[in-house]
Scaffold this active site. Structure first.
Site, PDB file in Angstrom:
ATOM      1  N   ARG A 280      19.694  66.078  69.111  1.00 35.74           N
ATOM      2  CA  ARG A 280      20.240  66.060  67.756  1.00 35.74           C
ATOM      3  C   ARG A 280      20.108  67.436  67.126  1.00 35.74           C
ATOM      4  O   ARG A 280      19.265  68.240  67.500  1.00 35.74           O
ATOM      5  CB  ARG A 280      19.479  65.058  66.887  1.00 35.74           C
ATOM      6  CG  ARG A 280      19.713  63.612  67.218  1.00 35.74           C
ATOM      7  CD  ARG A 280      19.003  62.713  66.218  1.00 35.74           C
ATOM      8  NE  ARG A 280      19.520  62.903  64.868  1.00 35.74           N
ATOM      9  CZ  ARG A 280      18.989  62.346  63.788  1.00 35.74           C
ATOM     10  NH1 ARG A 280      17.908  61.583  63.876  1.00 35.74           N
ATOM     11  NH2 ARG A 280      19.523  62.548  62.597  1.00 35.74           N
TER      12      ARG A 280
ATOM     13  N   LYS B 139      21.022  58.275  55.633  1.00 36.85           N
ATOM     14  CA  LYS B 139      21.901  57.659  54.633  1.00 36.85           C
ATOM     15  C   LYS B 139      21.085  56.860  53.623  1.00 36.85           C
ATOM     16  O   LYS B 139      21.348  56.888  52.420  1.00 36.85           O
ATOM     17  CB  LYS B 139      22.909  56.756  55.333  1.00 36.85           C
ATOM     18  CG  LYS B 139      23.786  57.460  56.337  1.00 36.85           C
ATOM     19  CD  LYS B 139      24.511  56.476  57.228  1.00 36.85           C
ATOM     20  CE  LYS B 139      25.221  57.166  58.376  1.00 36.85           C
ATOM     21  NZ  LYS B 139      25.789  56.240  59.353  1.00 36.85           N
TER      22      LYS B 139
ATOM     23  N   GLU C 261      29.900  55.410  62.941  1.00 38.47           N
ATOM     24  CA  GLU C 261      29.894  54.113  62.267  1.00 38.47           C
ATOM     25  C   GLU C 261      30.273  54.338  60.805  1.00 38.47           C
ATOM     26  O   GLU C 261      29.660  55.173  60.125  1.00 38.47           O
ATOM     27  CB  GLU C 261      28.519  53.463  62.367  1.00 38.47           C
ATOM     28  CG  GLU C 261      28.483  52.066  61.771  1.00 38.47           C
ATOM     29  CD  GLU C 261      27.121  51.405  61.885  1.00 38.47           C
ATOM     30  OE1 GLU C 261      26.964  50.287  61.358  1.00 38.47           O
ATOM     31  OE2 GLU C 261      26.210  52.003  62.487  1.00 38.47           O
TER      32      GLU C 261
END
Length: 660
Positions: free
Chosen positions: A366, A376, A146
């Site tokens: 992950r 972020k 994204e």
């Protein structure tokens, strides 16, 4: 037995028979008369609709259909007889091979990506044929970030897997921007993502945008509404959450198809305020998986889109768009991290409802590196408070930050390969990443001298007007790299940490009346310490032994004035450590984020001296890498320029001690 109970049993038997038939039809092309049934019955037992069926009943129903299938199957290819001893070994190998290449429910060969089976994931022969025609039978993967932030070390693992697997199999990979949230997406992120993908060494066959498919997805939504599988909902956000949590139907769930089509068109034209209406798919509000409880397919956002402008005011959700675009791009392997495992059911439900090709989905754990801050939102918060310089700060594990720190694509890819792919949660020590960099840089980079915290030395028995040049190898192993010439003169500089007033047997540096070797130079002995008025050391007076008649206990690095009265090249040197103290969990409690910062994560040396090779502008280009002997591996910082050189320490040497 009552008539109702009999009908229930009959219906159940029909359902069992239909599910088995559907599965056997998908794998019949691989069956011969000698094929064993056991592995295939095991697959049947995993079909969601059959998990609660009595195993004996299921076995009987399966065997009936299996016998019919086998009776019409072709003979297996005959193989030449082999010696008895060899036959035993071959049989064992054959059984292993059969396990590895057994046909899966999708009618495709097994590969390393095996996860929870769903009957809705089964492709029909027609869909498989269409897919094969589009791909030519080649593997297709995709990397779909994204564009609302910078890529980090976790994305490197995903890239390494998606691009790497396709390369291994002779296939291709899409770089797809998952741009369905215009409010958070900026062109800087689009540009940075592509830059980092290419920097890491991966070349996408195609670069696409989820927004490229907005028209097709809108038509899919219309199709669902017409099939009675989607409806407009005017409930509040809180009410929809409560409905899904409590497994209760929306009051709008049974709106007519005609009315839903009209309302959805009104939504597309901008008749409703943002947040006042959504389109939901109609699945199963009683499902154990909350993602199957009528998830939102479309929502209203009156924001210009960075790629398609203001054409749309309705945008598809991730749950709606992700599987559709995977199918439209004929992705063979949709690889994603484990937090998306809950979406597997809705992924396949939607593709089945629209009769579209279903890729193989595999979720992997992950990449969690100790002390790494990947959020972020949290990185941005630290940037806004000037704790870090930005998303490319060398202390954060964004790919931009790692590049600025001096990491190489080869080291990162090697690290990802070393970590491997698994579905098990793991926490990888940062030291493994650092060691990957040392291993990669050791044979690649030239050596140089840098004195970070200079202490002035005057050689009392060396002529003031004399300057000679001493050769130093650019690499200790690779002689073909050549040598550089180090000026040697009356005034030179060493590290302050390489001098002590008190000597001891474990210390290899310089001390009063002690001799030490200058690396690639002569031996010097400290004769006098000259102090400043405040008592601190001003400089040292030393004698030089040009004959090197004695072997000193240790050697230190140094830099001398290239001409009388002219100091070596000045530079700034930044030493980096972990951004957080040991044991901190920056991805966890937000409240503890700033309190767990490491006060020594950045140590600056603004008055350092560096090797004369850096007079050459080619040597000081941004991101050029070196080993500063005895100090570690360094990289030219992106803010550096000729006349104002800045070096970042990438990683320390494996053994951070004085050279003997």
């Amino acid at each position: 037995m009552s008539e109702d109970a009999t009908n229930t049993l009959l219906a159940s038997a029909e359902q069992i028979s239909a599910s088995i038939a559907n599965y056997l039809d998908s794998i019949k092309s691989t069956i011969t008369k000698s094929t064993k049934s056991g592995p295939f019955f095991g697959k049947v037992r995993l079909i969601e609709q059959l998990k609660s069926v009595d195993p004996k009943v299921l076995k009987d129903a399966f065997e009936t259909q299996w016998k019919s299938l086998i009776s019409n199957a072709p003979e297996a290819d005959k193989e030449p007889k082999k010696e008895k001893k060899e036959k035993k070994e071959t049989k064992k190998e054959a059984e292993k091979k059969e396990t590895e290449t057994e046909e899966s429910a999708e009618g495709e060969k097994k590969d390393r990506f095996e996860a929870r089976f769903l009957e809705s994931a089964v492709n029909s022969e027609a869909l498989l044929e269409q897919h094969k025609e589009a791909t030519g039978g080649k593997v297709r993967t995709r990397f779909p970030p994204e564009p609302n932030g910078f890529l980090h070390i976790g994305h490197a693992k995903a890239m390494n897997l998606s691009f790497g697997y396709a390369q291994e199999e002779g296939g291709d990979t899409y770089l797809r921007y998952d741009d369905t949230n215009p409010e958070k997406e900026e062109q800087i992120y689009f540009d940075s993502i592509k830059e980092m993908v290419l920097w890491l060494g991966f070349t996408p066959k195609w670069v696409t945008y989820t927004s490229d498919y907005f028209d097709q997805m809108y038509e899919c939504a219309i199709k669902l509404i017409k099939k009675g599988l989607a409806y407009m909902d005017f409930s509040t956000k809180e009410a929809i959450k409560a409905q899904r949590d409590n497994r209760t139907d929306s009051p709008y769930r049974n709106t007519s198809v005609e009315e839903n089509l009209k309302l959805f068109e009104h939504m597309r034209r901008g008749y409703f305020e943002e947040g006042k209406a959504v389109l939901r798919v109609k699945i199963d509000m009683q499902h154990d998986n909350p993602n199957m409880r009528d998830f939102i397919a479309y929502r209203i956002k009156y924001a210009p889109h960075p790629h398609v402008g203001d054409k749309w005011c309705i945008y598809p959700s991730y749950d709606f768009s992700h599987c559709l675009v995977d199918s439209m791009e004929n992705i063979t392997h949709s690889l994603c991290t484990l937090e998306f495992e809950i979406r597997r059911d809705s992924y396949y439900w939607l593709l089945q409802a629209l009769d579209m090709y279903r890729p193989k989905v595999y979720e992997f754990s992950r990449l969690n590196v100790t002390g790494a801050l990947l959020s972020k939102r949290k990185i941005l918060a630290l940037k806004n408070k000037n704790v870090i310089r930005g998303f490319d700060d060398p202390r954060v594990m964004t790919l931009a930050g790692l590049r600025r720190r001096g990491y190489t694509p080869e080291a990162i890819r090697s690290f990802c390969k070393d970590v491997g792919v698994t579905r098990n949660a793991n926490q990888i020590p940062n030291e493994r990443l650092e060691q990957s960099l040392r291993t990669d840089l050791d044979g690649k980079v030239d050596r140089a001298f840098c004195v970070t915290d200079p202490l002035r030395i005057e050689l009392i028995n060396y002529p003031a007007d004399k300057v000679e040049s001493l050769p130093a190898p650019n690499h200790p192993v690779h002689a073909d790299r050549g040598t550089r010439m180090l000026p040697f003169s009356k005034i030179l500089y060493i590290e302050k940490s390489d001098f002590r007033l008190q000597d001891d047997k474990t210390y290899y540096g310089l001390a009063p009346n002690k001799e030490v070797g200058l690396r690639f130079g002569y031996n010097i002995t400290c004769k006098e310490v000259v102090n400043k008025p405040d008592g601190s050391i001003s400089h040292l007076l030393c004698e030089v032994d040009l004959t090197k008649s004695r072997k000193p206990k240790g050697h230190i690095h140094w830099l001398a004035q290239p001409r009388p009265g002219v100091d070596p090249i000045k530079c700034k040197v930044f030493f980096y450590d972990d951004l957080f103290v040991k044991g901190a969990n920056p991805e966890g409690d937000s409240g503890a984020l700033e309190s767990s910062l490491n006060p020594d994560s950045l140590v600056e040396y603004p008055n350092a001296f560096v090797d004369p090779i850096f007079h050459d502008a080619e040597k000081s280009k941004v991101f050029e890498k070196y080993q500063f002997e005895r100090l570690g591996y360094f990289v030219v910082d992106s803010d550096s320029k000729q006349g104002d050189l800045i070096f970042n320490r990438s990683v320390s040497l494996k053994v951070d001690k004085l050279l003997k």
